[in-house]
Design an enzyme around this catalytic site. Sequence first.
Site, PDB file in Angstrom:
ATOM      1  N   CYS A  81      -3.702   7.445  -1.451  1.00 18.30           N
ATOM      2  CA  CYS A  81      -4.980   7.565  -2.161  1.00 18.30           C
ATOM      3  C   CYS A  81      -6.136   8.043  -1.290  1.00 18.30           C
ATOM      4  O   CYS A  81      -7.159   8.484  -1.820  1.00 18.30           O
ATOM      5  CB  CYS A  81      -5.382   6.216  -2.748  1.00 18.30           C
ATOM      6  SG  CYS A  81      -4.003   5.241  -3.323  1.00 18.30           S
ATOM      7  N   HIS A 100     -12.927   5.170  -3.124  1.00 15.93           N
ATOM      8  CA  HIS A 100     -11.869   4.301  -2.578  1.00 15.93           C
ATOM      9  C   HIS A 100     -12.045   2.847  -3.037  1.00 15.93           C
ATOM     10  O   HIS A 100     -11.067   2.118  -3.169  1.00 15.93           O
ATOM     11  CB  HIS A 100     -11.816   4.423  -1.052  1.00 15.93           C
ATOM     12  CG  HIS A 100     -10.436   4.174  -0.515  1.00 15.93           C
ATOM     13  ND1 HIS A 100      -9.301   4.719  -1.073  1.00 15.93           N
ATOM     14  CD2 HIS A 100     -10.005   3.394   0.509  1.00 15.93           C
ATOM     15  CE1 HIS A 100      -8.238   4.293  -0.418  1.00 15.93           C
ATOM     16  NE2 HIS A 100      -8.629   3.477   0.550  1.00 15.93           N
ATOM     17  N   CYS A 118       0.858  -1.187   0.000  1.00 14.77           N
ATOM     18  CA  CYS A 118       0.000   0.000   0.000  1.00 14.77           C
ATOM     19  C   CYS A 118       0.893   1.236   0.000  1.00 14.77           C
ATOM     20  O   CYS A 118       1.718   1.404   0.893  1.00 14.77           O
ATOM     21  CB  CYS A 118      -0.891  -0.029   1.241  1.00 14.77           C
ATOM     22  SG  CYS A 118      -1.689   1.546   1.587  1.00 14.77           S
ATOM     23  N   GLU A 128      -0.199   1.689   9.233  1.00  8.64           N
ATOM     24  CA  GLU A 128      -1.544   1.909   9.782  1.00  8.64           C
ATOM     25  C   GLU A 128      -1.417   2.522  11.177  1.00  8.64           C
ATOM     26  O   GLU A 128      -0.622   2.057  11.993  1.00  8.64           O
ATOM     27  CB  GLU A 128      -2.310   0.581   9.875  1.00  8.64           C
ATOM     28  CG  GLU A 128      -2.481  -0.148   8.535  1.00  8.64           C
ATOM     29  CD  GLU A 128      -3.328   0.602   7.517  1.00  8.64           C
ATOM     30  OE1 GLU A 128      -4.182   1.408   7.923  1.00  8.64           O
ATOM     31  OE2 GLU A 128      -3.127   0.379   6.304  1.00  8.64           O
ATOM     32  N   TYR A 150      -9.221   0.351  -5.320  1.00 11.06           N
ATOM     33  CA  TYR A 150      -8.747  -1.018  -5.090  1.00 11.06           C
ATOM     34  C   TYR A 150      -8.688  -1.845  -6.376  1.00 11.06           C
ATOM     35  O   TYR A 150      -8.000  -2.854  -6.426  1.00 11.06           O
ATOM     36  CB  TYR A 150      -9.645  -1.706  -4.047  1.00 11.06           C
ATOM     37  CG  TYR A 150      -9.247  -1.375  -2.623  1.00 11.06           C
ATOM     38  CD1 TYR A 150      -8.993  -0.067  -2.241  1.00 11.06           C
ATOM     39  CD2 TYR A 150      -9.125  -2.375  -1.666  1.00 11.06           C
ATOM     40  CE1 TYR A 150      -8.627   0.232  -0.944  1.00 11.06           C
ATOM     41  CE2 TYR A 150      -8.760  -2.073  -0.364  1.00 11.06           C
ATOM     42  CZ  TYR A 150      -8.518  -0.772  -0.007  1.00 11.06           C
ATOM     43  OH  TYR A 150      -8.146  -0.488   1.270  1.00 11.06           O
ATOM     44  N   THR A 158      -4.341   4.627   7.285  1.00  9.96           N
ATOM     45  CA  THR A 158      -3.259   4.314   6.354  1.00  9.96           C
ATOM     46  C   THR A 158      -2.407   5.546   6.083  1.00  9.96           C
ATOM     47  O   THR A 158      -2.923   6.571   5.639  1.00  9.96           O
ATOM     48  CB  THR A 158      -3.872   3.816   5.030  1.00  9.96           C
ATOM     49  OG1 THR A 158      -4.677   2.683   5.297  1.00  9.96           O
ATOM     50  CG2 THR A 158      -2.799   3.451   4.030  1.00  9.96           C
ATOM     51  N   CYS A 167      -4.770  -0.509  -7.174  1.00 10.03           N
ATOM     52  CA  CYS A 167      -3.601  -0.778  -6.310  1.00 10.03           C
ATOM     53  C   CYS A 167      -3.412  -2.267  -6.039  1.00 10.03           C
ATOM     54  O   CYS A 167      -2.304  -2.786  -6.118  1.00 10.03           O
ATOM     55  CB  CYS A 167      -3.687   0.013  -5.016  1.00 10.03           C
ATOM     56  SG  CYS A 167      -4.877  -0.607  -3.805  1.00 10.03           S
ATOM     57  N   GLU A 201      -6.361  -5.613   4.039  1.00  8.24           N
ATOM     58  CA  GLU A 201      -6.853  -4.350   3.499  1.00  8.24           C
ATOM     59  C   GLU A 201      -7.846  -4.610   2.356  1.00  8.24           C
ATOM     60  O   GLU A 201      -8.805  -3.867   2.175  1.00  8.24           O
ATOM     61  CB  GLU A 201      -5.677  -3.515   3.018  1.00  8.24           C
ATOM     62  CG  GLU A 201      -5.854  -2.059   3.362  1.00  8.24           C
ATOM     63  CD  GLU A 201      -4.674  -1.224   2.953  1.00  8.24           C
ATOM     64  OE1 GLU A 201      -3.864  -1.676   2.127  1.00  8.24           O
ATOM     65  OE2 GLU A 201      -4.567  -0.113   3.467  1.00  8.24           O
TER      66      GLU A 201
HETATM   67 FE1  SF4 Z   1      -3.277   1.855  -0.014  1.00  2.83          FE
HETATM   68 FE2  SF4 Z   1      -4.657   0.927  -2.089  1.00  2.83          FE
HETATM   69 FE3  SF4 Z   1      -5.863   2.472  -0.229  1.00  2.83          FE
HETATM   70 FE4  SF4 Z   1      -4.064   3.471  -1.983  1.00  2.83          FE
HETATM   71  S1  SF4 Z   1      -6.100   2.592  -2.462  1.00  2.83           S
HETATM   72  S2  SF4 Z   1      -4.179   3.908   0.199  1.00  2.83           S
HETATM   73  S3  SF4 Z   1      -2.612   1.806  -2.130  1.00  2.83           S
HETATM   74  S4  SF4 Z   1      -4.978   0.412   0.063  1.00  2.83           S
HETATM   75 FE    FE Z   2      -6.646   1.201   2.154  1.00  2.00          FE
END
Ligand code: SF4
Ligand code: FE
Length: 481
Positions: free
Chosen positions: A103, A291, A99, A256, A295, A190, A298, A446
């Site tokens: 984001c 968000h 991660c 985290e 995902y 995060t 990422c 996550e």
């Molecule tokens: Fe982390 Fe993915 Fe959330 Fe970005 S979208 S903060 S990489 S878990």
């Molecule tokens: Fe996340």
Amino acid sequence: MPLKTPEQYLESIKKPVNLYMFGEKVKEFWNHPIIRPSINTVMKIYELAQLDEYKNILTTKSHLTGNIINRFTHIHQSIDDLIKKVQMQRLLGQHTACCFQRCVGFDAANALYSVTYEMDKKNGSNYHERFKKYWIEVQNQDLMVDGAMTDTKGDRSKRPNQQPDPDAYLHIVDENDQGIIVRGAKVHQTGFLNSHRVIVMPTLALRPGEEEYAVSFGIDTNAKGITLVYGRQACDTRKLEEGKLDIGNYKYGGQEIFVIFEDVFVPNENIFMKGEIEFSGELVNRFGGFHRQSYGGCKVGVGDVLIGAAALISEYNGTDRASHIRDKLVEMVHLNETLYSCGIACSSLGFQREAGNYEMDMLLANVCKQNVTRFPYEIGRLAEDIAGGIICTLPSEADFKSTEVGPLLEKYLTTCEGLCAEDRYRVLRFIENLTMGVSAVSYKTESMHGAGSPQAQRIMISRQAELEEKKSLVKKILDVE
Ligand code: SF4
Ligand code: FE
């Protein structure tokens, strides 16, 4: 051009914070071996944004200032922007295998942009202009911003205003001419420590009588009254040991934080919602949607690396020609690309809000994230299958490098001719790290709970399922009145 170099980023986060880990206060967190990989990750993504090769994906033009900015500070202006966001996230997952933490504030800003506009339209408030001013500072200084939503929630069967402890949900406890005082805690944060600022939002749709909980604002992550406690993760203390191979992904990692707000003052100019309960649900849903779209990028990038590791270890084990291994790799790619398809699909069907910004398709973003709660587990299972049981029986690096047993371990860990036992050791540890070590937090847990646990997506999917419409399709075909 307001783009920070990785070195400038590092310098900019060197500031005193009230941080605890293992029961002790941490000074100069940027030098701490458990924290440093998470900072390396963020430095890496600042570094990539400097390269011509990636500037089409990682930078763009601000609609607010006309400046070239980092895409992480952009407010989406088109469907192409929504697609590029997901492509960017896949790219960065491929480079870091974890991660990369930047984001959340990006998604919060895109949600707040339209919600503040709509609040002003209905109530005559001035949140939208306030937010734009705040966000121009973020763009011009290329700041990293966290987004804080999840409260500790106390007794889940009770509403925020029925909790035995009113601080179970972050709320306004006082106010004056200059601003408000807030108290509560936000969890699973995060990259909070690595961020310059945070945008705080409510955690759920609020009802009359819960106005003090309908609060959103921006604040510096080291503001007075904020206490941070570092979240520990499986095998994290391996980072304190001599040697680095047992860590697996030793360069990069996530982060985290448990964040406690003890009577924190927020000036008026940084408040973006105060009591507007009727908009709290929309803010939660739009942030969640953005968000969940994230995902589909990422986790796919991290999946690419894990698939690569599985393919590599099959080569090192001498099993790469076996048909069942090839088929398992195909299955992993199929699952991973399905996630990407969902990320791209919800972006491609995006639409323009009245505020002018673009938003992903809500139903498909939720389908995307629901798949993310499942497929990385299956991809991880297949990676463990291909790697073999040795990923969790392997002796330590200290034994592997010792003069007594090291040569013996090397002899018996050597597989195919011309392959080096240490390379095999590295890849095995890397797979262990991603499937059950520190990076399993980024890749698996996550995927399950980040951007909302599976049930949160199922609620959103059920709201948009249009079952009556689907039933009428059958009736039409069958001539049923
Ligand atoms: Fe982390 Fe993915 Fe959330 Fe970005 S979208 S903060 S990489 S878990
Ligand atoms: Fe996340």
